[in-house]
Design a protein around this motif. Structure first.
Motif, PDB file in Angstrom:
ATOM      1  N   PRO A   1       0.824  -1.215   0.000  1.00  0.00           N
ATOM      2  CA  PRO A   1       0.000   0.000   0.000  1.00  0.00           C
ATOM      3  C   PRO A   1       0.855   1.260   0.000  1.00  0.00           C
ATOM      4  CG  PRO A   1      -0.762  -1.574   1.658  1.00  0.00           C
ATOM      5  CD  PRO A   1       0.593  -2.047   1.184  1.00  0.00           C
ATOM      6  N   ALA A   2       0.288   2.338  -0.492  1.00  0.00           N
ATOM      7  CA  ALA A   2       0.989   3.621  -0.510  1.00  0.00           C
ATOM      8  C   ALA A   2       1.318   4.050   0.919  1.00  0.00           C
ATOM      9  CB  ALA A   2       0.130   4.677  -1.188  1.00  0.00           C
ATOM     10  N   SER A   3       2.446   4.717   1.071  1.00  0.00           N
ATOM     11  CA  SER A   3       2.880   5.161   2.401  1.00  0.00           C
ATOM     12  C   SER A   3       2.047   6.319   2.928  1.00  0.00           C
ATOM     13  CB  SER A   3       4.357   5.554   2.360  1.00  0.00           C
ATOM     14  OG  SER A   3       4.572   6.586   1.400  1.00  0.00           O
ATOM     15  N   ARG A   4       1.348   6.987   2.056  1.00  0.00           N
ATOM     16  CA  ARG A   4       0.470   8.090   2.462  1.00  0.00           C
ATOM     17  C   ARG A   4      -0.715   8.146   1.519  1.00  0.00           C
ATOM     18  NH1 ARG A   4       1.145  11.877  -1.324  1.00  0.00           N
ATOM     19  NH2 ARG A   4       3.088  11.909  -2.516  1.00  0.00           N
ATOM     20  N   GLU A   5      -1.803   8.721   1.984  1.00  0.00           N
ATOM     21  CA  GLU A   5      -3.011   8.794   1.164  1.00  0.00           C
ATOM     22  C   GLU A   5      -2.739   9.641  -0.086  1.00  0.00           C
ATOM     23  OE1 GLU A   5      -7.805   9.552   1.603  1.00  0.00           O
ATOM     24  OE2 GLU A   5      -6.473   9.850   3.307  1.00  0.00           O
ATOM     25  N   GLY A   6      -3.124   9.117  -1.226  1.00  0.00           N
ATOM     26  CA  GLY A   6      -2.873   9.794  -2.488  1.00  0.00           C
ATOM     27  C   GLY A   6      -1.607   9.332  -3.166  1.00  0.00           C
TER      28      GLY A   6
END
Length: 526
Positions: free
Chosen positions: A294-299
């Protein structure tokens, strides 16, 4: 043998033949040989570019070769390719006759450039919905490359040969006399096994792809619906699938797909793929996912790591990995898979004609399998763990009316028995008395439900103890920007029409997620 409607359709197809072809027959004095002779005569009567030659030059009778006149380009069928294999026959007539294949040009060139002498033999059954894909792929290879030969053999018609080579599942492919593969394979898979550098080239090509706005993982009904709904929003969409069509490819008759009274799994899967392609979706077939980061931060960008080492990135991901047949997980099951242990009664049932088999599972799938098999085999023993069958009442009544079926409830299979090469029986435990019993038989058909294909994502999104992806009403998972749909999720009913609706929901939710991201997030992700 061909009715008026089929004759008219075939005549239309044969108008596309460009080069004269010969149907070279090897026939005996039996009824099946007479049937094949009649069929070949009917086909030849439909085109002035087709001639029938009686050669009797092949050991298998009845059989025939479709040969381009004046060349050695051709394919052979041992048996009468009707049923699911009629399409294989039509395609072989067209392709040997010079009609071009719709396969990707890059793949066609790959086949033409294969270096080596390959003689393939494929055992099929007329009721097998997975066999035509293998037969058609190998037929095309034989047409494209003169060093490749292929014979498609009806296992039910050549039972002695099937027994001698210990073929207990279809499709089973032999290459130069040795077993090459068993089960459904597509042209790309076969070529990749013969071309040692194919996987590396594919990985390099995938690694160069730009990030997707929506990446769908899985190509079943849920995945197809998600891809179509997302692509219609005008965004960049990709589908990475281990096999496009998923579990639908293993489904025989479908009678509850709303507005379509009857269809079959492979046909529905082909329509799904065509619809997805028409919407400009990048389909990456035969790609097995191994890890989700998953991405490390939203967006940010999520990463999907594939088995070949390549990685794909996307702003949102929709997981539609579906489910697979649940195994008994008892000693001997893995050892005798495709050697008597089977999971598709429609495909493999004809290979057990006149033999004794067991069906494991008393739900609808198990009871339907027992009913189907009872018309082919000598005897069926249905084994159910619960104290009563769970199938619909109408199916139970039909099963109870069959004289060659025995039903065992409150029984648990504990071991698959064999002689080292094939199944010879099973051991089950009576859950009431605790006593163990042995049954002598030749085949075991496992029909005990499905298990979600989610093991590889357990550290990325929340799963239930059963391995299902936890989603909300919008298809959102525990990770922002990652959605899921279909049989791999907590949706309570595992049905095609429900999976499609869930895939559409997930796609709309993914698009809604994207348009609500701050503009700077999108720029940084790009």
């Amino acid at each position: 043998m061909l009715d008026a409607n089929l004759t008219q359709q075939l005549k239309g197809y044969l108008a596309n033949i460009r080069e004269p072809i010969e149907l070279v027959a090897s026939l005996g004095d039996d009824a099946k040989s007479r049937e094949l002779g009649e069929l070949l005569g009917e086909i030849a009567a439909l085109s002035d570019k087709i001639a029938v030659i009686r050669a009797d030059d092949d050991k298998r009778r009845p059989s025939f070769m479709i040969r381009r006149a004046g060349t050695d380009i051709g394919v052979r069928f041992a048996g009468i390719p009707m049923g699911h294999e009629f399409t294989s026959l039509v395609l072989a007539l067209l392709q040997v006759g010079g009609h071009p294949s719709k396969a990707a040009q890059e793949l066609i060139e790959q086949v033409k450039n294969l270096d080596g002498d390959y003689e393939f033999e494929t055992y099929f059954s007329l009721s097998c919905q997975n066999c035509p894909d293998v037969v058609q792929a190998l037929n095309l290879m034989a047409v494209l490359n003169p060093r490749i030969k292929h014979t498609a053999i009806d296992g039910a018609l050549f039972q002695e040969e099937v027994d001698g080579r210990k073929v207990m599942a279809v499709p089973t492919v032999f290459l130069n006399g040795e077993q090459f593969a068993s089960g459904r394979m597509e042209l790309e898979q076969i070529v990749a096994r013969l071309d040692s550098g194919a996987e590396k080239r594919a990985a390099e090509k995938l690694a160069q792809k730009d990030p997707f706005d929506v990446l769908v993982v899985g190509g079943g009904p849920a995945g197809a619906a998600a891809a179509i709904y997302a692509a219609r929003k005008g965004i960049r969409v990709g589908v990475a699938a281990e096999r496009f069509g998923g579990q639908v490819l293993d489904t025989m008759g479908i009678e509850n797909f709303i507005s379509v009274p009857y269809t079959e799994g492979p046909k529905l899967a082909a329509h799904l793929e065509q619809h997805v392609k028409e919407n400009g979706v990048d389909i990456m077939n035969l790609q097995r996912a191994e890890k989700l980061v998953p991405a490390s931060r939203e967006g940010g960008l999520h990463e999907l790591v594939l088995a070949n080492g390549a990685s794909l990135k996307a702003r949102t991901i929709i997981l539609t990995t579906g489910a697979r047949w649940r195994q008994m997980n008892v000693p001997g099951e893995d050892e005798y898979r495709n050697k008597g242990v089977a999971y598709c009664p429609h495909c493999d049932g004809p290979l057990f004609k006149g033999k004794r088999v067991a069906v494991i599972g008393g739900g609808n799938s198990g009871v339907e399998a027992a009913i189907d098999l009872a018309g082919i085999v000598a005897h069926v023993t249905l084994i159910e763990f619960d104290s009563q069958l769970r199938a619909d009442a109408v199916l139970q009544r039909k099963l109870a009316s069959l004289p060659n079926v025995k039903i065992l409830t409150s029984s648990m299979t504990t071991r698959v028995n064999g002689d080292g090469t094939k199944v010879t029986g099973l051991t089950y435990k009576d859950r009431v008395s605790g006593a163990e019993h042995d049954i002598e038989l030749e085949g075991i058909f496992v029909q005990i439900g499905l298990v979600p294909n989610t093991e590889w994502m357990k550290d990325a999104v929340a799963l239930t103890p059963r391995g299902e992806i936890v989603i909300d009403a919008r298809g959102e998972t525990s990770q922002p920007g990652i959605f899921a749909a279909g049989d791999a999720t907590t949706v309570p009913y595992k049905q095609i029409v429900i999976a499609m609706g869930a895939g559409s929901t997930a796609a709309l939710s993914a698009f809604d997620y994207l348009i609500r991201l701050p503009a700077e997030e999108l720029v940084e992700a790009a």
